[in-house]
Design a protein around this motif. Sequence first.
Motif, PDB file in Angstrom:
ATOM      1  N   ASP A  24      40.190  67.690  14.102  1.00 23.13           N
ATOM      2  CA  ASP A  24      41.444  66.950  14.058  1.00 23.13           C
ATOM      3  C   ASP A  24      41.469  65.900  15.167  1.00 23.13           C
ATOM      4  O   ASP A  24      41.382  66.224  16.347  1.00 23.13           O
ATOM      5  N   GLU A  34      44.057  66.347  17.907  1.00 24.18           N
ATOM      6  CA  GLU A  34      43.744  67.402  18.870  1.00 24.18           C
ATOM      7  C   GLU A  34      42.665  66.947  19.847  1.00 24.18           C
ATOM      8  O   GLU A  34      42.669  67.339  21.020  1.00 24.18           O
ATOM      9  N   GLU A  54      44.375  65.196  22.484  1.00 23.80           N
ATOM     10  CA  GLU A  54      45.010  66.096  23.463  1.00 23.80           C
ATOM     11  C   GLU A  54      44.052  66.446  24.604  1.00 23.80           C
ATOM     12  O   GLU A  54      44.479  66.702  25.736  1.00 23.80           O
ATOM     13  N   LYS A  91      48.529  72.079  26.343  1.00 25.07           N
ATOM     14  CA  LYS A  91      48.033  71.613  25.052  1.00 25.07           C
ATOM     15  C   LYS A  91      46.513  71.688  24.984  1.00 25.07           C
ATOM     16  O   LYS A  91      45.939  72.078  23.969  1.00 25.07           O
ATOM     17  N   VAL A 141      43.990  73.872  22.345  1.00 19.00           N
ATOM     18  CA  VAL A 141      42.883  73.318  21.554  1.00 19.00           C
ATOM     19  C   VAL A 141      41.584  74.053  21.880  1.00 19.00           C
ATOM     20  O   VAL A 141      40.788  74.354  20.982  1.00 19.00           O
TER      21      VAL A 141
END
Length: 299
Positions: free
Chosen positions: A8, A11, A14, A108, A112
Amino acid sequence: QIGEKVSDESEMIELAVPHKPTMQFEQEQNLLETVIKIKEEKANGEQTNQMLKKHFDNYAFVYFYMDDPIPSFEMWMEENKLILEENLETLKEKLAVKRIFQAKIDKKASEVIAKYSLDPELVALFRKGIYLRIYGESLFGLGNKASAPHFVNLAKKLGIAVNQVKYLTFEETEKALAGKLEYEKLIADRQRNYSILLSGQNTFVLNGSESEALMKSLHIEREAASKSGEVKGVAAVKGKATGIAKIVNEVSELAKVEQGDVLVAKNTTPTFVPAMKRACAIVTDEGGITCHAAIVARE
């Protein structure tokens, strides 16, 4: 390895944030703290100037970069007048957001890492690398600020513009000062075109037509502008924004970027940050999720 596992894109973004606040972020936080203190203590004009001047001397170099013009304290004050006019409660709210930003980012990133069973040490190295990317540019600013008076001095002695001094090597500058080099034509050729060649421990500089011939032989050409009327690219920070596009080709054009505009540039440097703060979105020709524009925008 990280990119292969994280499917993703949002992500991956992030993770592409420094492991600790950059010097630019520190500067912004310190400015908020300074202005809050000024308002809480009801400082008079002279006290306010002293406190802001201290901040400027300690932090403002992060926006000077390599060859960008160094603004005076008065110009910097004008650039930051909006924050000086903010009310106390708004300033405190902004500072509170700054203070929890890193913890939110770290949380975050941890999510992940857990989701994709990533190596935490590898991710930590990745994020440290991103921090050093911006830290290095901040140090360029420190060097630019420290060297600026010396370049002004050299320019006066040689009778040329400050930016022209920077087209001479250290050895050439010494010869020029000693009257042993015809530097005017050399600088003019380099301003038109130059190439630096590295071979082992040796460095060669080609100027003007010689550099142009080399570029032609290597099939290096300037890219032609697209005429499709449509621009496509990769999102470094997902979102939507609408605004008037302001194309910035030179640092001197940054002032035309107003609140809510879309900043369009080849790339960005620390000097662009004040204009980036005013923009609702940033579009660059170069870079990916770890470029200067992307990191600053996320932070």
